[in-house]
Design a protein around this motif. Structure first.
Motif, PDB file in Angstrom:
ATOM      1  N   ILE A   1      -1.919   4.387  -2.061  1.00  0.00           N
ATOM      2  CA  ILE A   1      -0.507   4.640  -2.392  1.00  0.00           C
ATOM      3  C   ILE A   1       0.135   3.355  -2.897  1.00  0.00           C
ATOM      4  CG2 ILE A   1       1.755   5.181  -1.362  1.00  0.00           C
ATOM      5  CD1 ILE A   1       0.450   7.436   0.118  1.00  0.00           C
ATOM      6  N   ALA A   2      -0.175   2.247  -2.230  1.00  0.00           N
ATOM      7  CA  ALA A   2       0.372   0.952  -2.653  1.00  0.00           C
ATOM      8  C   ALA A   2      -0.045   0.643  -4.092  1.00  0.00           C
ATOM      9  CB  ALA A   2      -0.107  -0.149  -1.707  1.00  0.00           C
ATOM     10  N   ASP A   3      -1.309   0.822  -4.388  1.00  0.00           N
ATOM     11  CA  ASP A   3      -1.822   0.453  -5.710  1.00  0.00           C
ATOM     12  C   ASP A   3      -1.296   1.374  -6.809  1.00  0.00           C
ATOM     13  OD1 ASP A   3      -3.138  -1.587  -4.485  1.00  0.00           O
ATOM     14  OD2 ASP A   3      -5.143  -0.730  -4.657  1.00  0.00           O
ATOM     15  N   VAL A   4      -1.247   2.681  -6.541  1.00  0.00           N
ATOM     16  CA  VAL A   4      -0.774   3.577  -7.595  1.00  0.00           C
ATOM     17  C   VAL A   4       0.713   3.332  -7.859  1.00  0.00           C
ATOM     18  CG1 VAL A   4      -0.126   5.672  -6.277  1.00  0.00           C
ATOM     19  CG2 VAL A   4      -1.060   5.898  -8.562  1.00  0.00           C
ATOM     20  N   LEU A   5       1.461   3.004  -6.809  1.00  0.00           N
ATOM     21  CA  LEU A   5       2.893   2.728  -7.012  1.00  0.00           C
ATOM     22  C   LEU A   5       3.105   1.372  -7.681  1.00  0.00           C
ATOM     23  CD1 LEU A   5       4.525   4.250  -3.797  1.00  0.00           C
ATOM     24  CD2 LEU A   5       4.481   5.174  -6.121  1.00  0.00           C
ATOM     25  N   THR A   6       2.272   0.396  -7.343  1.00  0.00           N
ATOM     26  CA  THR A   6       2.344  -0.905  -8.024  1.00  0.00           C
ATOM     27  C   THR A   6       2.058  -0.711  -9.510  1.00  0.00           C
ATOM     28  OG1 THR A   6       1.708  -2.145  -6.056  1.00  0.00           O
ATOM     29  CG2 THR A   6       1.306  -3.210  -8.177  1.00  0.00           C
ATOM     30  N   TYR A   7       1.079   0.139  -9.789  1.00  0.00           N
ATOM     31  CA  TYR A   7       0.748   0.428 -11.193  1.00  0.00           C
ATOM     32  C   TYR A   7       1.922   1.089 -11.906  1.00  0.00           C
ATOM     33  CZ  TYR A   7      -1.183   2.777 -15.259  1.00  0.00           C
ATOM     34  OH  TYR A   7      -1.376   3.230 -16.543  1.00  0.00           O
ATOM     35  N   VAL A   8       2.515   2.118 -11.276  1.00  0.00           N
ATOM     36  CA  VAL A   8       3.630   2.837 -11.907  1.00  0.00           C
ATOM     37  C   VAL A   8       4.818   1.899 -12.108  1.00  0.00           C
ATOM     38  CG1 VAL A   8       5.370   4.635 -11.502  1.00  0.00           C
ATOM     39  CG2 VAL A   8       2.963   5.143 -11.125  1.00  0.00           C
ATOM     40  N   ARG A   9       5.074   1.039 -11.114  1.00  0.00           N
ATOM     41  CA  ARG A   9       6.213   0.123 -11.202  1.00  0.00           C
ATOM     42  C   ARG A   9       6.003  -0.982 -12.240  1.00  0.00           C
ATOM     43  NH1 ARG A   9       9.896  -0.159  -6.710  1.00  0.00           N
ATOM     44  NH2 ARG A   9       9.697  -2.394  -6.467  1.00  0.00           N
ATOM     45  N   ASN A  10       4.769  -1.112 -12.747  1.00  0.00           N
ATOM     46  CA  ASN A  10       4.489  -2.140 -13.750  1.00  0.00           C
ATOM     47  C   ASN A  10       3.785  -1.575 -14.987  1.00  0.00           C
ATOM     48  OD1 ASN A  10       5.337  -4.877 -12.488  1.00  0.00           O
ATOM     49  ND2 ASN A  10       4.367  -3.731 -10.831  1.00  0.00           N
ATOM     50  N   SER A  11       4.087  -0.336 -15.307  1.00  0.00           N
ATOM     51  CA  SER A  11       3.557   0.293 -16.520  1.00  0.00           C
ATOM     52  C   SER A  11       4.701   1.049 -17.187  1.00  0.00           C
ATOM     53  CB  SER A  11       2.437   1.274 -16.166  1.00  0.00           C
ATOM     54  OG  SER A  11       1.427   0.615 -15.453  1.00  0.00           O
ATOM     55  N   PHE A  12       4.442   1.599 -18.354  1.00  0.00           N
ATOM     56  CA  PHE A  12       5.407   2.442 -19.078  1.00  0.00           C
ATOM     57  C   PHE A  12       6.722   1.695 -19.352  1.00  0.00           C
ATOM     58  CE2 PHE A  12       3.597   5.232 -15.511  1.00  0.00           C
ATOM     59  CZ  PHE A  12       2.383   5.416 -16.150  1.00  0.00           C
ATOM     60  N   GLY A  13       6.669   0.382 -19.418  1.00  0.00           N
ATOM     61  CA  GLY A  13       7.887  -0.410 -19.641  1.00  0.00           C
ATOM     62  C   GLY A  13       8.587  -0.799 -18.349  1.00  0.00           C
ATOM     63  N   ASN A  14       8.048  -0.365 -17.211  1.00  0.00           N
ATOM     64  CA  ASN A  14       8.648  -0.743 -15.923  1.00  0.00           C
ATOM     65  C   ASN A  14       8.218  -2.141 -15.516  1.00  0.00           C
ATOM     66  OD1 ASN A  14       9.692   1.882 -15.614  1.00  0.00           O
ATOM     67  ND2 ASN A  14       7.791   2.589 -14.667  1.00  0.00           N
ATOM     68  N   LYS A  15       9.072  -2.806 -14.746  1.00  0.00           N
ATOM     69  CA  LYS A  15       8.701  -4.099 -14.173  1.00  0.00           C
ATOM     70  C   LYS A  15       9.340  -4.193 -12.789  1.00  0.00           C
ATOM     71  CE  LYS A  15       7.057  -8.400 -15.363  1.00  0.00           C
ATOM     72  NZ  LYS A  15       5.953  -7.984 -14.489  1.00  0.00           N
ATOM     73  N   GLY A  16       8.501  -4.188 -11.770  1.00  0.00           N
ATOM     74  CA  GLY A  16       9.033  -4.239 -10.412  1.00  0.00           C
ATOM     75  C   GLY A  16       8.025  -4.858  -9.465  1.00  0.00           C
ATOM     76  N   PRO A  17       8.519  -5.415  -8.351  1.00  0.00           N
ATOM     77  CA  PRO A  17       7.608  -6.019  -7.381  1.00  0.00           C
ATOM     78  C   PRO A  17       6.565  -5.018  -6.886  1.00  0.00           C
ATOM     79  CG  PRO A  17       9.897  -6.510  -6.841  1.00  0.00           C
ATOM     80  CD  PRO A  17       9.926  -5.525  -7.963  1.00  0.00           C
ATOM     81  N   ALA A  18       5.398  -5.542  -6.526  1.00  0.00           N
ATOM     82  CA  ALA A  18       4.296  -4.704  -6.050  1.00  0.00           C
ATOM     83  C   ALA A  18       4.659  -4.022  -4.732  1.00  0.00           C
ATOM     84  CB  ALA A  18       3.052  -5.562  -5.862  1.00  0.00           C
ATOM     85  N   VAL A  19       3.965  -2.921  -4.452  1.00  0.00           N
ATOM     86  CA  VAL A  19       4.079  -2.242  -3.168  1.00  0.00           C
ATOM     87  C   VAL A  19       2.819  -2.609  -2.378  1.00  0.00           C
ATOM     88  CG1 VAL A  19       4.120   0.026  -2.044  1.00  0.00           C
ATOM     89  CG2 VAL A  19       5.436  -0.352  -4.142  1.00  0.00           C
ATOM     90  N   THR A  20       2.979  -2.969  -1.108  1.00  0.00           N
ATOM     91  CA  THR A  20       1.817  -3.364  -0.321  1.00  0.00           C
ATOM     92  C   THR A  20       1.407  -2.241   0.636  1.00  0.00           C
ATOM     93  OG1 THR A  20       3.120  -4.303   1.488  1.00  0.00           O
ATOM     94  CG2 THR A  20       2.606  -5.770  -0.350  1.00  0.00           C
ATOM     95  N   ALA A  21       0.152  -2.318   1.068  1.00  0.00           N
ATOM     96  CA  ALA A  21      -0.366  -1.328   2.021  1.00  0.00           C
ATOM     97  C   ALA A  21       0.433  -1.394   3.326  1.00  0.00           C
ATOM     98  CB  ALA A  21      -1.847  -1.584   2.272  1.00  0.00           C
ATOM     99  N   ALA A  22       0.870  -2.594   3.707  1.00  0.00           N
ATOM    100  CA  ALA A  22       1.652  -2.759   4.940  1.00  0.00           C
ATOM    101  C   ALA A  22       2.975  -2.003   4.848  1.00  0.00           C
ATOM    102  CB  ALA A  22       1.897  -4.244   5.203  1.00  0.00           C
ATOM    103  N   GLU A  23       3.593  -2.035   3.673  1.00  0.00           N
ATOM    104  CA  GLU A  23       4.851  -1.303   3.475  1.00  0.00           C
ATOM    105  C   GLU A  23       4.621   0.203   3.589  1.00  0.00           C
ATOM    106  OE1 GLU A  23       7.454  -4.170   0.490  1.00  0.00           O
ATOM    107  OE2 GLU A  23       5.657  -3.217  -0.300  1.00  0.00           O
ATOM    108  N   VAL A  24       3.527   0.670   3.024  1.00  0.00           N
ATOM    109  CA  VAL A  24       3.210   2.105   3.107  1.00  0.00           C
ATOM    110  C   VAL A  24       2.976   2.484   4.569  1.00  0.00           C
ATOM    111  CG1 VAL A  24       1.608   3.926   2.412  1.00  0.00           C
ATOM    112  CG2 VAL A  24       2.189   2.105   0.795  1.00  0.00           C
ATOM    113  N   LYS A  25       2.246   1.624   5.263  1.00  0.00           N
ATOM    114  CA  LYS A  25       1.936   1.882   6.671  1.00  0.00           C
ATOM    115  C   LYS A  25       3.205   2.023   7.505  1.00  0.00           C
ATOM    116  CE  LYS A  25      -0.933   0.218  10.432  1.00  0.00           C
ATOM    117  NZ  LYS A  25      -1.539  -0.950  11.067  1.00  0.00           N
ATOM    118  N   SER A  26       4.161   1.131   7.263  1.00  0.00           N
ATOM    119  CA  SER A  26       5.384   1.170   8.083  1.00  0.00           C
ATOM    120  C   SER A  26       6.244   2.389   7.750  1.00  0.00           C
ATOM    121  CB  SER A  26       6.165  -0.141   7.974  1.00  0.00           C
ATOM    122  OG  SER A  26       6.818  -0.208   6.744  1.00  0.00           O
TER     123      SER A  26
END
Ligand code: HEC
Length: 147
Positions: free
Chosen positions: A116-141
């Motif tokens: 989930i972290a990786d697919v969201l990091t990808y979405v947040r940094n593709s298609f013209g998007n630019k946003g901080p990465a999502v980490t597995a720890a954030e998903v866990k919490s």
């Protein structure tokens, strides 16, 4: 004759050293700092193509009236917790994006925290998007608050 070959020997030795010197990079390359993000982007893209592309399309543009775009939307670039929740729980409410109402349901995904972290990091940094990465720890919490 001997003197001649000695000159050649010295000359080629000189050229050899000059070449050896110039081959050295002027600046030592920095340690790769973006390695983790790069891995997440590659992994995230593979997951996107597996799980999301059918509805949200390869360019993130979505399908008018059916599936919303993932391009610079407040959900994609906004609060990470809300974004993570969309994948963990699915989404079924009327949402408005770029003046269009979307009301189809999106299913929940039973993916691992890292996925989930990786697919969201990808979405947040593709298609013209630019946003901080999502980490597995954030998903866990976020997952922990849903139990
Ligand atoms: C079966 C089609 C379908 C699949 C597969 C799907 N979605 Fe969605 N997605 C939707 C629909 C429909 C909505 C709007 C839901 C609503 O209106 O309640 C939505 C909404 C969203 C939103 C919030 C609105 C926006 O556009 O910003 C995000 C973010 C999102 N999806 C990301 C993903 C990601 C990431 C994946 C892959 C892991 C994925 N979706 C897979 C159909 C899908």
């Amino acid at each position: 004759m001997r003197k001649y070959s000695l000159t050649i020997a010295i000359a080629s030795l000189f050229i050899f050293f000059v070449q050896a010197q110039t081959k050295k990079p002027a600046v030592q390359p920095k340690k790769p700092t973006g390695t983790i993000v790069q891995t997440a982007m590659i992994h995230g893209k593979a997951l996107y193509l597996q799980y999301c592309v059918t509805c949200h399309q390869a360019d993130g543009g979505g399908v008018p009236n059916l599936n919303p775009p993932l391009i610079k939307t407040p959900y994609v670039l906004g609060d990470k917790k809300r974004l993570i929740k969309i994948l963990l729980q699915g989404l079924n409410e009327d949402i408005e994006i770029d003046g269009e109402i979307y009301s189809n349901a999106m299913p929940a995904f039973s993916m691992k925290d890292q996925e989930i972290a990786d697919v969201l990091t990808y979405v947040r940094n593709s298609f013209g998007n630019k946003g901080p990465a999502v980490t597995a720890a954030e998903v866990k919490s976020v997952r922990a608050t849903l139990k």
